[in-house]
Design an enzyme around this catalytic site. Structure first.
Site, PDB file in Angstrom:
ATOM      1  N   LEU A  73       0.930  -1.133   0.132  1.00 54.67           N
ATOM      2  CA  LEU A  73      -0.072   0.020   0.002  1.00 54.67           C
ATOM      3  C   LEU A  73       1.013   1.229  -0.072  1.00 54.67           C
ATOM      4  O   LEU A  73       0.487   2.430  -0.511  1.00 54.67           O
ATOM      5  CB  LEU A  73      -0.903  -0.085   1.106  1.00 54.67           C
ATOM      6  N   GLY A  74       1.918   1.312   0.524  1.00 54.65           N
ATOM      7  CA  GLY A  74       2.969   2.199   0.568  1.00 54.65           C
ATOM      8  C   GLY A  74       3.959   1.933   1.375  1.00 54.65           C
ATOM      9  O   GLY A  74       4.292   1.169   1.934  1.00 54.65           O
ATOM     10  N   ARG A  75       4.925   2.922   1.274  1.00 54.57           N
ATOM     11  CA  ARG A  75       6.368   2.777   2.242  1.00 54.57           C
ATOM     12  C   ARG A  75       6.576   4.166   3.035  1.00 54.57           C
ATOM     13  O   ARG A  75       6.322   5.130   2.515  1.00 54.57           O
ATOM     14  CB  ARG A  75       7.679   2.602   1.290  1.00 54.57           C
ATOM     15  N   ALA A  93       8.557   5.866   6.933  1.00 55.22           N
ATOM     16  CA  ALA A  93       9.832   6.091   7.490  1.00 55.22           C
ATOM     17  C   ALA A  93      10.125   4.714   8.226  1.00 55.22           C
ATOM     18  O   ALA A  93      11.324   4.689   8.430  1.00 55.22           O
ATOM     19  CB  ALA A  93       9.694   7.327   8.337  1.00 55.22           C
ATOM     20  N   PHE A  94       9.078   4.041   8.594  1.00 54.16           N
ATOM     21  CA  PHE A  94       9.263   2.815   9.411  1.00 54.16           C
ATOM     22  C   PHE A  94       9.236   1.424   8.701  1.00 54.16           C
ATOM     23  O   PHE A  94       9.316   0.541   9.320  1.00 54.16           O
ATOM     24  CB  PHE A  94       8.238   2.920  10.802  1.00 54.16           C
ATOM     25  N   VAL A 136       3.917  -1.059   4.106  1.00 57.64           N
ATOM     26  CA  VAL A 136       2.565  -1.322   4.650  1.00 57.64           C
ATOM     27  C   VAL A 136       1.971  -2.085   3.515  1.00 57.64           C
ATOM     28  O   VAL A 136       2.067  -1.758   2.387  1.00 57.64           O
ATOM     29  CB  VAL A 136       1.797  -0.029   4.469  1.00 57.64           C
ATOM     30  N   LYS A 166       1.573  -3.083   8.785  1.00 58.82           N
ATOM     31  CA  LYS A 166       2.816  -2.274   8.812  1.00 58.82           C
ATOM     32  C   LYS A 166       4.015  -3.376   9.082  1.00 58.82           C
ATOM     33  O   LYS A 166       3.927  -3.793  10.226  1.00 58.82           O
ATOM     34  CB  LYS A 166       2.956  -0.837   9.181  1.00 58.82           C
ATOM     35  N   ASP A 200       6.022  13.679  12.574  1.00 57.50           N
ATOM     36  CA  ASP A 200       6.133  13.923  11.191  1.00 57.50           C
ATOM     37  C   ASP A 200       4.968  14.184  10.450  1.00 57.50           C
ATOM     38  O   ASP A 200       4.386  13.274   9.756  1.00 57.50           O
ATOM     39  CB  ASP A 200       6.706  12.649  10.797  1.00 57.50           C
TER      40      ASP A 200
END
Ligand SMILES: *[C@@H]1O[C@H](CO)[C@@H](O)[C@H](O)[C@H]1NC(C)=O
Ligand SMILES: *[C@@H]1O[C@H](CO)[C@@H](O)[C@H](O)[C@H]1NC(C)=O
Ligand SMILES: *[C@@H]1O[C@H](CO)[C@@H](O)[C@H](O)[C@H]1NC(C)=O
Ligand SMILES: *[C@@H]1O[C@H](CO)[C@@H](O)[C@H](O)[C@H]1NC(C)=O
Ligand SMILES: *[C@@H]1O[C@H](CO)[C@@H](O)[C@H](O)[C@H]1NC(C)=O
Ligand SMILES: *[C@@H]1O[C@H](CO)[C@@H](O)[C@H](O)[C@H]1NC(C)=O
Ligand SMILES: *[C@@H]1O[C@H](CO)[C@@H](O)[C@H](O)[C@H]1NC(C)=O
Length: 814
Positions: A526-528, A530-531, A534, A547, A643
């Site tokens: 779904l996405g990337r 900082a941690f 996902v 995540k 953030d």
């Protein structure tokens, strides 16, 4: 003929009649012209082929309602009844009335003397037959089988699957549980395509258009193709507004949760308390009862409107209970105007009387009770604002003013309010105090069952803040968590293993295997962030976002910190935060399971496609502010996000903004190798104090929020990395500087562009948002307002003053 014979003859007569009535209807739900039903206690109705629905007389007090109901559900809830829309009353027929399917007029209802009470209007053709359909629709058909009349076209308070509401279609709430007359709420699909839930004035039936409880925001005058044309409750149980361009806007929140139509009865009903709910009921199981899939509005107590009383009556206090239903109560010293109407207005037990002014000192006549978490917000209630005022002064100011009914103290502001009070609510998120004035001579005010009445007022005892927060947190849990808990409980049943982490949270512990399976082997990204990455997954009936933290476990310390942080995050419950549902902690692996939000990030929404409407953007800004305020001040442990940026704001199916990735930054700080500078955050959004030797406080989030707010106003990024062809204006390359320049030069229209007519016309709020943003991005953290102040600035409840230059020490190189 004596009386006994007469009765038995009548009885015999009915017995004889019964078989004939039955002949009127075949197994396929068909009703022939000439068939009729009589209003008695034991008449047999016209049933649909499956027997799920029935059409007939339903007893209501000593009268009968021509209606359609769920025949196999206990108590046989009505889904339709004959209604006189002009006066807003159901058609109540006396015993012995008769409804007949006629060729000329379709259904005709007559009282025992033959007087017509109601009829279905069929204009064009003669009726040939009627059908009680398995969908719950009673249809009168003509000779060519065309539909001449159908109950689906004349809804009252309920819609069924396959039923639609066209433009100008309306649902009316009932007056109360037992009276089916038109009540205080109305749901309508307006001409402009918007689905709105409004208050109705009784008995005039005037509709208050300001302060709707719910709006689908599916009106787009600038682009007609986006506007709604129809509200659809489709076969598979989805309720959505269909737009002209074919896109859908879901009214419900749980898109994935609609129960399978084959196994459940379903309905959406505008209940008498104003809540529009999607209900389901398991077929063939009478031990469960109706459950709710979703309900709108999220919080019916939170209305802001200039006119009308709000979900409860005047002077009343509205509070959501655990099932998101309003409950109304009178403040101490007040009682119900109509003791039988719990949702009605409250009147003071003793009127405040300014004519008594001067005869006695006000302090001797009146006293105050303190209510916590209670407010009657909105300028309409206020007539005076005193600032800066403390508790003693505020209380005294109200005591000594014969006009003052209530004073609200919040921070250092004291609002004096007058009767009648509107839109009252009890809300755990509100941190002010309400001083309710009452007359002493009489008795002390009736102490209601409000949990937080400060009984100790005379001793001047102050309840410690920690207990207060404790209570309000709990209330928050209860209210906001209602939907989420429902969601959780649905799939808790499906999961074999449920463990709890700590006592305070409801988080589920997953095994790595379970999550691998849920995400189909971590397939769909779904996405990337900082941690870590996902992934999309499915657990039980729900979609989730998983995540995978890309950081391996370093040592025991990190692990302990992980648990602490998870516990803190798990305790947050706010409608503008993405909810953590569970986690996995296995060997080196650390995974977090969040609720899935289907409408992507704010970044995509703002920058990728057509500009969202101004209204939607201001709502989003307010939502983010409210979520941040919660993180900073209202949850048990303060959380600084560090953030805030559009990539970390997600949108749910209703385009509500929800903050994600909060509470994780501490984990990252423990391991700073990743970010060499030790700065947490993202370029363009980080506050200057990160670069200076200054303490980092919650004000860093205020700064980032300010930048984000500018981006929301302008629909462009703060720093445009690559100058696009049309935008070579050097002055505008950094939004934070440019915004202040435009503000100072009075050219704020440049910021929003020519196409944003809505924002241009709403100049006041545009200026307010812009000035708020400029206050937030002040280089000096002390000058930045708190998030609480920011929410007030955005709502317009405090005046926003002219901001100074945010970066007085920065020289822009031209
Ligand atoms: C019920 O309505 C549906 C949809 O309009 C239609 O397809 C079906 O044939 C109807 N059933 C009867 C028995 O008329
Ligand atoms: C329902 O309320 C209306 C309006 O107050 C009233 O006129 C009517 O008599 C009530 N009906 C019943 C059945 O109580
Ligand atoms: C209207 O909105 C649609 C997207 O929903 C877009 O494709 C279309 O270009 C827009 N039309 C105008 C005139 O802006
Ligand atoms: C109902 O709507 C949902 C969501 O818009 C869609 O996925 C589903 O296919 C629809 N069902 C039917 C029977 O049209
Ligand atoms: C009805 O539902 C209850 C609760 O879910 C369940 O325990 C019971 O077994 C069900 N009964 C039938 C007949 O399905
Ligand atoms: C909430 O209030 C409604 C209506 O008053 C009631 O039916 C429901 O049981 C209440 N729910 C809870 C959880 O208290
Ligand atoms: C938002 O969600 C709705 C309903 O799921 C969907 O139709 C729409 O395409 C989504 N919009 C975006 C921008 O993802």
């Amino acid at each position: 003929m004596d009386f006994a014979t007469s009765t038995s003859t009548t009885f015999l007569f009915f017995l004889l009649l019964l078989p004939f009535s039955a002949v009127g209807q075949a197994d396929d739900g068909r009703v022939e012209v000439g068939s009729s039903l009589t209003a008695t206690n034991d008449g047999s109705p016209w049933r649909s082929p499956s027997g799920d629905f029935a059409f007939g007389f339903h007893q209501h007090a000593d009268r009968f309602l021509v209606s359609i109901w769920f025949d196999k559900v206990p108590a046989q809830p009505l889904v339709w009844y004959a209604f006189d829309y002009a006066v807003g009353n159901p058609i109540l027929a006396p015993a012995g009335s008769k409804i007949e399917l006629t060729a000329e007029n379709g259904l005709v209802l007559r009282d025992p003397r033959g007087q017509q009470l109601w009829r279905s209007d069929i204009a064009t053709d003669e009726a040939a037959y009627g059908v009680m359909n398995d969908t719950g629709n009673f249809v009168v058909r003509g000779r060519n089988s065309d539909v001449l009349w159908q109950s689906f076209d004349h809804p009252t308070d309920t819609l069924l699957p396959t039923q639609t509401l066209e433009i100008n279609g309306k649902l009316f709430s009932r007056l109360n549980e037992n009276n089916f007359s038109q009540g205080r709420f109305q749901l309508s699909l307006q001409n402009d395509g918007n689905l709105v839930l409004n208050m109705v004035n009784l008995p005039t039936k005037f509709v208050y258009e300001d302060g709707p409880f719910y709006t689908s925001r599916t009106a787009d005058p600038a682009n007609e193709s986006n506007s709604g044309v129809r509200l659809i409750f489709n076969e598979s149980g989805q309720v959505y507004v269909l737009r002209k361009n074919g896109l859908r806007y879901n009214v419900g929140t749980g898109a994935t949760l609609a129960p399978p139509a084959a196994d459940f009865y379903q309905r959406v009903t505008l209940d008498f308390d104003g809540v529009f709910s999607h209900y389901y009921y398991p077929k063939g199981n009478t031990s469960v009862g109706w459950s709710t899939v979703w309900s709108q509005p999220e919080n019916i107590c939170s209305r802001m409107g200039e006119r009308g009383s709000g979900a409860c009556g005047y002077n009343s206090i509205c509070k959501l209970n655990d099932s998101r239903r309003p409950t109304c109560s009178c403040p101490p010293g007040f009682s119900l105007l109509d003791p039988d109407d719990k949702y009605g207005s409250c009147k003071p037990d003793v009127e405040l009387d300014c004519r008594e002014d001067g005869r006695m000192a006000m302090e001797d006549m009146y006293d105050t009770t303190v209510l916590l978490n209670t407010d009657w917000p909105g300028a309409i209630n206020d007539y005076d604002l005193l600032q800066p005022y403390g508790e003693q002064d505020c209380r005294a100011a109200c005591l000594r003013d014969c006009m003052c009914a209530v004073a609200i103290l919040k921070d250092d502001s004291c609002w004096k309010k007058k009767l009648p009070l509107t839109n009252g609510r009890e809300n755990g998120g509100f941190s002010g105090k309400a001083f309710i004035k009452f007359t002493k001579r009489d008795r002390t005010p009736a102490s209601l069952n409000l949990p937080n009445v400060d009984e100790e007022k005379n001793k001047g005892t102050l309840i410690t803040i920690s207990t207060l927060l404790g209570t309000s947190m709990f209330v928050n849990f209860a209210l906001v968590g209602a939907f989420c808990l429902g969601f959780l409980s649905i799939y808790q049943k499906k999961l074999p293993k449920v463990e709890q982490v700590g006592l305070e949270t409801n988080l589920q512990v997953f095994t790595h295997e379970e999550l691998a399976e849920a995400t189909n082997g971590f397939k769909e990204e779904l996405g990337r962030g900082a941690f870590g990455i996902v992934y999309k997954g499915t657990i039980g009936m729900g979609t989730v976002a998983v995540k995978k933290l890309d950081r391996a476990v370093r040592d025991g310390n990190w692990d302990k910190e992980f648990k602490t942080e998870i516990n803190v995050i798990g305790q947050t419950h706010h409608k503008n935060l993405v909810r953590l549902l569970g986690f996995c902690q296995e060997k080196e692996q650390r995974l977090l399971v969040y609720e899935f939000l289907c409408n992507g990030t704010l970044a995509d929404y703002l920058f990728r496609n057509a500009k969202p409407s101004w209204n939607q953007r201001t709502q989003i800004a307010k939502s983010i502010a409210s979520g941040l305020l919660y993180l900073h001040e209202e949850c048990s442990t303060q959380i600084i996000h560090c953030d805030i940026k559009p990539e970390n704001i997600l949108l749910d199916v209703n385009y509500n903004a929800r903050i994600s990735d909060f509470g994780l930054s501490k984990l990252l700080m423990m391991d700073q190798t990743q970010t060499k500078t030790g700065i947490r955050g993202t370029k363009g959004y980080v506050a200057p104090e990160w670069f200076r030797n200054m303490p980092v406080t919650a004000k860093v989030d205020v700064y980032s929020f300010g930048v984000l707010l500018l981006e929301i106003i302008c629909c462009r990024r703060n720093v445009v990395v690559e100058e696009s062809a049309g935008c070579t204006d050097g002055d505008s390359s950094i939004l934070t500087y440019w915004a202040y320049d435009c503000f100072q030069e009075g050219t704020i229209d440049d910021l929003i562009g020519d196409d944003d007519m809505e924002a241009r016309h709403d100049r006041k709020s545009l200026e307010r948002l812009l000035m708020t943003a400029l206050w937030c991005i002040q280089e000096d953290p002390c000058l930045r307002p708190t998030m609480r102040k920011v929410t007030q600035m955005l709502e317009g409840v405090v005046q926003v003053t002219i901001p100074p230059n945010p970066s007085p020490f920065t020289i822009t190189v031209g």
